[in-house]
Design a protein around this motif. Sequence first.
Motif, PDB file in Angstrom:
ATOM      1  N   MET A   1     -16.723 -27.158  -4.198  1.00 18.71           N
ATOM      2  CA  MET A   1     -17.524 -26.182  -4.940  1.00 18.71           C
ATOM      3  C   MET A   1     -17.705 -24.919  -4.106  1.00 18.71           C
ATOM      4  SD  MET A   1     -21.317 -26.708  -6.581  1.00 18.71           S
ATOM      5  CE  MET A   1     -22.078 -25.391  -7.521  1.00 18.71           C
ATOM      6  N   PHE A   2     -17.541 -23.751  -4.740  1.00 16.93           N
ATOM      7  CA  PHE A   2     -17.649 -22.483  -4.024  1.00 16.93           C
ATOM      8  C   PHE A   2     -19.087 -22.246  -3.590  1.00 16.93           C
ATOM      9  CE2 PHE A   2     -18.424 -17.885  -4.012  1.00 16.93           C
ATOM     10  CZ  PHE A   2     -17.508 -17.503  -3.045  1.00 16.93           C
ATOM     11  N   LYS A   3     -19.246 -22.006  -2.319  1.00 14.33           N
ATOM     12  CA  LYS A   3     -20.570 -21.777  -1.777  1.00 14.33           C
ATOM     13  C   LYS A   3     -20.827 -20.283  -1.676  1.00 14.33           C
ATOM     14  CE  LYS A   3     -23.540 -23.005   2.125  1.00 14.33           C
ATOM     15  NZ  LYS A   3     -23.592 -23.697   3.439  1.00 14.33           N
ATOM     16  N   LYS A   4     -21.958 -19.870  -2.229  1.00 13.30           N
ATOM     17  CA  LYS A   4     -22.308 -18.450  -2.220  1.00 13.30           C
ATOM     18  C   LYS A   4     -22.638 -18.009  -0.803  1.00 13.30           C
ATOM     19  CE  LYS A   4     -25.299 -15.083  -4.450  1.00 13.30           C
ATOM     20  NZ  LYS A   4     -26.417 -14.867  -5.413  1.00 13.30           N
ATOM     21  N   LYS A   5     -22.087 -16.851  -0.433  1.00  8.97           N
ATOM     22  CA  LYS A   5     -22.303 -16.346   0.913  1.00  8.97           C
ATOM     23  C   LYS A   5     -23.665 -15.663   1.002  1.00  8.97           C
ATOM     24  CE  LYS A   5     -17.404 -15.580   1.791  1.00  8.97           C
ATOM     25  NZ  LYS A   5     -16.352 -14.577   2.123  1.00  8.97           N
ATOM     26  N   THR A   6     -24.243 -15.796   2.145  1.00  5.86           N
ATOM     27  CA  THR A   6     -25.532 -15.158   2.385  1.00  5.86           C
ATOM     28  C   THR A   6     -25.323 -13.668   2.640  1.00  5.86           C
ATOM     29  OG1 THR A   6     -25.431 -15.561   4.764  1.00  5.86           O
ATOM     30  CG2 THR A   6     -26.422 -17.281   3.385  1.00  5.86           C
ATOM     31  N   PRO A   7     -26.367 -12.854   2.476  1.00  2.00           N
ATOM     32  CA  PRO A   7     -26.231 -11.417   2.767  1.00  2.00           C
ATOM     33  C   PRO A   7     -25.770 -11.149   4.196  1.00  2.00           C
ATOM     34  CG  PRO A   7     -28.259 -11.836   1.539  1.00  2.00           C
ATOM     35  CD  PRO A   7     -27.681 -13.169   1.891  1.00  2.00           C
ATOM     36  N   GLU A   8     -26.200 -11.963   5.149  1.00  2.00           N
ATOM     37  CA  GLU A   8     -25.772 -11.774   6.531  1.00  2.00           C
ATOM     38  C   GLU A   8     -24.265 -12.008   6.671  1.00  2.00           C
ATOM     39  OE1 GLU A   8     -28.366 -13.451   5.595  1.00  2.00           O
ATOM     40  OE2 GLU A   8     -30.039 -12.322   6.457  1.00  2.00           O
ATOM     41  N   GLN A   9     -23.765 -13.047   6.010  1.00  3.17           N
ATOM     42  CA  GLN A   9     -22.324 -13.326   6.060  1.00  3.17           C
ATOM     43  C   GLN A   9     -21.529 -12.209   5.387  1.00  3.17           C
ATOM     44  OE1 GLN A   9     -22.324 -17.158   4.159  1.00  3.17           O
ATOM     45  NE2 GLN A   9     -22.350 -18.269   6.112  1.00  3.17           N
ATOM     46  N   GLN A  10     -22.021 -11.741   4.246  1.00  2.00           N
ATOM     47  CA  GLN A  10     -21.346 -10.638   3.561  1.00  2.00           C
ATOM     48  C   GLN A  10     -21.330  -9.385   4.424  1.00  2.00           C
ATOM     49  OE1 GLN A  10     -23.317 -10.150  -0.197  1.00  2.00           O
ATOM     50  NE2 GLN A  10     -22.593 -12.098  -1.025  1.00  2.00           N
ATOM     51  N   MET A  11     -22.437  -9.142   5.124  1.00  2.00           N
ATOM     52  CA  MET A  11     -22.526  -7.970   5.983  1.00  2.00           C
ATOM     53  C   MET A  11     -21.529  -8.070   7.125  1.00  2.00           C
ATOM     54  SD  MET A  11     -23.974  -5.116   6.527  1.00  2.00           S
ATOM     55  CE  MET A  11     -23.778  -3.988   7.909  1.00  2.00           C
ATOM     56  N   LYS A  12     -21.404  -9.237   7.734  1.00  2.00           N
ATOM     57  CA  LYS A  12     -20.448  -9.408   8.826  1.00  2.00           C
ATOM     58  C   LYS A  12     -19.010  -9.201   8.340  1.00  2.00           C
ATOM     59  CE  LYS A  12     -23.259 -12.541  11.626  1.00  2.00           C
ATOM     60  NZ  LYS A  12     -23.393 -13.908  12.208  1.00  2.00           N
ATOM     61  N   GLU A  13     -18.668  -9.750   7.185  1.00  2.00           N
ATOM     62  CA  GLU A  13     -17.311  -9.579   6.642  1.00  2.00           C
ATOM     63  C   GLU A  13     -17.035  -8.113   6.337  1.00  2.00           C
ATOM     64  OE1 GLU A  13     -16.669 -12.100   3.338  1.00  2.00           O
ATOM     65  OE2 GLU A  13     -16.743 -13.960   4.500  1.00  2.00           O
ATOM     66  N   GLN A  14     -18.004  -7.422   5.759  1.00  2.00           N
ATOM     67  CA  GLN A  14     -17.830  -6.014   5.445  1.00  2.00           C
ATOM     68  C   GLN A  14     -17.655  -5.191   6.713  1.00  2.00           C
ATOM     69  OE1 GLN A  14     -21.147  -4.276   3.412  1.00  2.00           O
ATOM     70  NE2 GLN A  14     -20.004  -2.482   2.731  1.00  2.00           N
ATOM     71  N   ASP A  15     -18.425  -5.523   7.741  1.00  2.00           N
ATOM     72  CA  ASP A  15     -18.321  -4.803   9.009  1.00  2.00           C
ATOM     73  C   ASP A  15     -16.952  -5.012   9.639  1.00  2.00           C
ATOM     74  OD1 ASP A  15     -19.649  -3.209  11.097  1.00  2.00           O
ATOM     75  OD2 ASP A  15     -19.397  -5.015  12.311  1.00  2.00           O
ATOM     76  N   ARG A  16     -16.444  -6.259   9.573  1.00  2.00           N
ATOM     77  CA  ARG A  16     -15.103  -6.529  10.116  1.00  2.00           C
ATOM     78  C   ARG A  16     -14.035  -5.761   9.335  1.00  2.00           C
ATOM     79  NH1 ARG A  16     -17.100 -11.951  10.723  1.00  2.00           N
ATOM     80  NH2 ARG A  16     -16.221 -12.500   8.693  1.00  2.00           N
ATOM     81  N   GLU A  17     -14.173  -5.679   8.021  1.00  2.00           N
ATOM     82  CA  GLU A  17     -13.198  -4.970   7.188  1.00  2.00           C
ATOM     83  C   GLU A  17     -13.203  -3.479   7.486  1.00  2.00           C
ATOM     84  OE1 GLU A  17     -10.139  -4.479   4.591  1.00  2.00           O
ATOM     85  OE2 GLU A  17     -11.022  -6.364   5.308  1.00  2.00           O
ATOM     86  N   LEU A  18     -14.378  -2.900   7.658  1.00  2.00           N
ATOM     87  CA  LEU A  18     -14.467  -1.472   7.971  1.00  2.00           C
ATOM     88  C   LEU A  18     -13.850  -1.176   9.328  1.00  2.00           C
ATOM     89  CD1 LEU A  18     -18.081  -0.649   6.701  1.00  2.00           C
ATOM     90  CD2 LEU A  18     -15.915   0.019   5.640  1.00  2.00           C
ATOM     91  N   LYS A  19     -14.114  -2.036  10.307  1.00  2.00           N
ATOM     92  CA  LYS A  19     -13.517  -1.837  11.626  1.00  2.00           C
ATOM     93  C   LYS A  19     -11.993  -1.953  11.567  1.00  2.00           C
ATOM     94  CE  LYS A  19     -17.475  -3.331  14.397  1.00  2.00           C
ATOM     95  NZ  LYS A  19     -18.014  -4.355  15.334  1.00  2.00           N
ATOM     96  N   ARG A  20     -11.492  -2.919  10.777  1.00  2.00           N
ATOM     97  CA  ARG A  20     -10.047  -3.089  10.637  1.00  2.00           C
ATOM     98  C   ARG A  20      -9.414  -1.846   9.981  1.00  2.00           C
ATOM     99  NH1 ARG A  20     -10.185  -7.959   9.516  1.00  2.00           N
ATOM    100  NH2 ARG A  20     -10.562  -7.829   7.281  1.00  2.00           N
ATOM    101  N   ASN A  90     -28.827  -3.310   5.273  1.00  2.00           N
ATOM    102  CA  ASN A  90     -29.082  -4.700   5.661  1.00  2.00           C
ATOM    103  C   ASN A  90     -30.415  -4.821   6.393  1.00  2.00           C
ATOM    104  OD1 ASN A  90     -28.264  -7.504   6.001  1.00  2.00           O
ATOM    105  ND2 ASN A  90     -27.983  -7.002   8.158  1.00  2.00           N
ATOM    106  N   ALA A  91     -30.685  -3.859   7.294  1.00  2.00           N
ATOM    107  CA  ALA A  91     -31.965  -3.871   8.011  1.00  2.00           C
ATOM    108  C   ALA A  91     -33.126  -3.686   7.038  1.00  2.00           C
ATOM    109  CB  ALA A  91     -31.978  -2.769   9.068  1.00  2.00           C
ATOM    110  N   ASN A  92     -32.937  -2.787   6.055  1.00  2.00           N
ATOM    111  CA  ASN A  92     -33.993  -2.577   5.056  1.00  2.00           C
ATOM    112  C   ASN A  92     -34.211  -3.823   4.207  1.00  2.00           C
ATOM    113  OD1 ASN A  92     -34.420   0.048   5.885  1.00  2.00           O
ATOM    114  ND2 ASN A  92     -32.983   0.923   4.406  1.00  2.00           N
ATOM    115  N   MET A  93     -33.115  -4.523   3.886  1.00  2.00           N
ATOM    116  CA  MET A  93     -33.240  -5.765   3.119  1.00  2.00           C
ATOM    117  C   MET A  93     -34.021  -6.811   3.905  1.00  2.00           C
ATOM    118  SD  MET A  93     -29.474  -6.137   1.348  1.00  2.00           S
ATOM    119  CE  MET A  93     -29.805  -7.818   0.880  1.00  2.00           C
TER     120      MET A  93
END
Length: 208
Positions: A1-20, A90-93
């Motif tokens: 079953m697909f597990k929903k990612k937490t906002p922290e996990q989404q933030m880390k993935e987005q940060d890695r994508e932007l750096k890439r 993310n900090a505001n959230m």
Amino acid sequence: MFKKKTPEQQMKEQDRELKRTNRGLDRDRAKLERDEKKIEMEIKKAAKQGNKQACAVLAKQLVNLRKQKTRMYAASSQITSIGVQAKTMNANMKMANAMGSTTKTMTAMNKQMDPQKMAQTMKQFEMENSKMEMSEEMMNDALDEAFNESGDEEEQDSIINQVLDEIGIDMAGKLANAAGPSRHDPTANQITDDELERQLKALSVPSH
């Protein structure tokens, strides 16, 4: 079953994508800079040869290349800005979530600590405490009155006389038979210690 990612996990993935993405832009910009230098060298070579047509074509390429490099700088700056904005959001959230949790806690505490109810409880406590103090004072007064009745002295005298009778001392007789008490002698109507000791010895049963 697909597990929903937490906002922290989404933030880390987005940060890695932007750096890439930024690293890819940096590589492309470095390549453009190398091409820019190469075109500049070719323009100088064509100018030395007097080939104006070649110089014009190469100059146009150089202008387009520099425009592309400028657009890459802008894109890289925009990506960096997006990353900063994402981190800020993310900090505001996190702050909003913390404030939400604090608000829930305060709401629960306010429900438990009803000011009107607490005031009523304190008022009732004061009333009951006053009643208890009054009751205790009344009981103490009643006990004092019970143990300090007017007949206490007579009862005490009766007990003393009974004890003296038991040991064979007639206090009343001694007082009645006292000869001529001096008005100025405060000990005239009192039994002396020697006489009391003599009467006590007289009551003792002689040993055989």
